[in-house]
Design a protein around this motif. Structure first.
Motif, PDB file in Angstrom:
ATOM      1  N   UNK A 271       0.969  -1.075   0.046  1.00 28.27           N
ATOM      2  CA  UNK A 271       0.065   0.020   0.046  1.00 28.27           C
ATOM      3  C   UNK A 271       1.041   1.164  -0.025  1.00 28.27           C
ATOM      4  N   UNK A 272       0.551   2.196  -1.100  1.00 25.89           N
ATOM      5  CA  UNK A 272       1.488   3.191  -1.054  1.00 25.89           C
ATOM      6  C   UNK A 272       0.860   4.637  -0.502  1.00 25.89           C
ATOM      7  N   UNK A 295      10.992  -1.761   9.679  1.00 23.68           N
ATOM      8  CA  UNK A 295      11.181  -2.976   8.839  1.00 23.68           C
ATOM      9  C   UNK A 295       9.627  -3.088   7.962  1.00 23.68           C
ATOM     10  N   UNK A 296      10.081  -3.513   6.851  1.00 26.06           N
ATOM     11  CA  UNK A 296       8.644  -3.582   6.065  1.00 26.06           C
ATOM     12  C   UNK A 296       8.185  -2.302   5.397  1.00 26.06           C
ATOM     13  N   UNK A 297       9.030  -1.257   5.544  1.00 29.16           N
ATOM     14  CA  UNK A 297       8.375   0.159   4.875  1.00 29.16           C
ATOM     15  C   UNK A 297       9.692   0.148   3.879  1.00 29.16           C
ATOM     16  N   UNK A 298       9.148   0.941   2.741  1.00 30.53           N
ATOM     17  CA  UNK A 298      10.179   1.377   1.625  1.00 30.53           C
ATOM     18  C   UNK A 298       9.937   2.531   1.241  1.00 30.53           C
ATOM     19  N   UNK A 299      10.885   3.311   0.496  1.00 33.64           N
ATOM     20  CA  UNK A 299      10.879   4.553  -0.153  1.00 33.64           C
ATOM     21  C   UNK A 299      10.792   4.105  -1.728  1.00 33.64           C
ATOM     22  N   UNK A 300       9.348   4.153  -2.285  1.00 34.71           N
ATOM     23  CA  UNK A 300       9.144   3.577  -3.702  1.00 34.71           C
ATOM     24  C   UNK A 300      10.056   4.609  -4.776  1.00 34.71           C
ATOM     25  N   UNK A 327       4.224   0.004   2.077  1.00 36.35           N
ATOM     26  CA  UNK A 327       4.231  -0.718   3.224  1.00 36.35           C
ATOM     27  C   UNK A 327       3.165  -1.952   2.989  1.00 36.35           C
ATOM     28  N   UNK A 328       3.205  -2.908   3.783  1.00 34.36           N
ATOM     29  CA  UNK A 328       2.359  -4.377   3.623  1.00 34.36           C
ATOM     30  C   UNK A 328       0.972  -3.516   3.767  1.00 34.36           C
TER      31      UNK A 328
END
Length: 404
Positions: A271-272, A295-300, A327-328
């Protein structure tokens, strides 16, 4: 002996050069400038080559064309050398020697080499370099790797690769018909036109032009039986051209249906959300490497003006950057319900403080959006018209089973 620090600097330098010479990587001004220079070099080289074929233009600007050719070809040579040096970045799973060899032997590597080598080896190419200028035209196909153009070409490649057996079969049938029609026409027309249909294979050009509906007209039957046979073969030619056309058309339909099905059936696991960086934010001025995400979060991606940046570790965030975080996604089994409520004039929450709202103990308001401003909700906050209220509720298993 190189120290570890020197190796790191060398790898960073090679990676920077590789991003610069890679088509479509425009996350930095230098990379974008290199793409522009490469495009201009191609256009100038081809334009000079075309104009130099006109005698009057060659007489007036022949020296200018020679300078343009020399400068642009030198640029192609430098570009080839840079690609040799950064070959291990293109093929990271191979050793440097194997990566260089794979690039040199690849189709693009051969085209890159032939785009400048004939210019510097006139002894081995006494006919001049005009014939090899067509290889520079092929280099411009690199531009089609950008964005949607590459996707379209990839579909064409997939279709031809997937239908190669059927296409080869249709080509084999066409070749058999060409040879057969040539033999038939020789048998019918040899006595009337011995100089035209001289032997069994002299009618190959005629059969090719007839079957493929070119109809050049330099070779044609003159006897009645030959003309009738020519009509029959012409009808067969229409069908023969339609076979590979139909195969490719069907392949396109299948490929796009496959892509559509993949898009419809695909499950999005992330989910963004978007965040705008302000000067007072902690992330402003920091590199991606220095930002500690859970953990589990990213910068897209990072949106900077009209540019889209890849979030590499050395990218430094600036004020007004739009950062897209991933993130998920929440699953149904988590028994979580998120609602977005717009406050209208007749809404029962209109004009009330958050502490006075009659809501479930399992629910709470975690954010209020007022126009373009995000407000952290406090008990004393009074809700106004057009406020957007975000409510979090934790559902019980019984209520979920009951359909609430």
């Amino acid at each position: 002996m190189k120290t570890e620090e020197e190796d790191v600097k060398l790898n960073k330098g090679k990676d920077k050069i590789f991003r610069m010479i890679s088509v479509g990587v425009v996350d930095e001004p230098l990379n974008q400038a290199y793409d522009i220079i490469s495009t201009l070099a191609l256009i100038l080289n081809l334009t000079a080559a075309v104009l130099n074929t006109y005698d009057n233009m060659a007489a007036l600007f022949g020296d200018v064309f020679m300078i343009i050719d020399s400068v642009t070809v030198a640029f192609f040579a430098i570009d080839y050398a840079l690609r040799i040096v950064t070959a291990d970045c293109l093929f990271p799973n191979l050793t440097m020697r194997r990566a260089v060899l794979k690039y040199i032997c690849s189709f693009t590597g051969i085209i890159d080499l032939l785009s400048f080598l004939p210019h510097y080896l006139p002894f081995f190419f006494p006919g001049g370099t005009a014939v090899f200028r067509m290889f520079r035209v092929i280099r411009i196909l690199r531009l089609f790797r950008i964005n949607a153009y590459y996707d379209s070409l990839h579909v064409i490649t997939e279709v031809i690769s997937g239908k190669k057996q059927q296409l080869l079969s249709s080509v084999f049938i066409i070749v058999v018909l060409m040879v057969g029609s040539s033999l038939c026409m020789y048998s019918v027309e040899h006595e009337s036109q011995p100089e035209v249909f001289e032997n069994a294979f002299s009618g190959i050009w005629w059969s090719a032009s007839t079957l493929l509906t070119v109809g050049y007209g330099d070779i044609y039957p003159v006897t009645s039986l030959g003309k009738f046979l020519g009509i029959v073969i012409s009808f067969l030619g229409v069908g023969m051209v339609a076979i590979p056309t139909g195969i490719i058309s069907a392949g396109f339909v299948e490929q796009y249906q496959k892509l559509k099905k993949m898009g419809d059936d695909g499950e999005i696991g992330l989910h963004f959300i978007r965040i705008e960086i302000k000067p007072q934010d902690d992330w402003c001025g920091k590199e991606i490497n220095d930002i500690k995400l859970p953990t589990g979060a990213i910068i897209a991606i990072i949106l900077r003006g009209d540019k889209t940046l890849i979030p590499r570790g050395d990218v430094r965030l600036r004020s007004d950057d739009i950062v897209v975080l991933g993130a998920e996604s929440l699953k149904d089994e988590n028994l979580i319900d998120l609602k977005e409520i717009v406050i209208r004039k007749n809404h029962p929450w209109m004009g009330k403080a958050i502490r006075d709202l009659d809501i479930s103990r399992q629910s709470y308001i975690f954010m209020v959006k007022r126009r373009d401003k995000v407000i952290v909700p406090k008990g004393s906050l009074v809700l106004l018209t057009d406020d957007i209220v975000f409510v979090y509720s934790k559902l019980s298993r019984e209520s979920l089973d009951a359909g609430f």
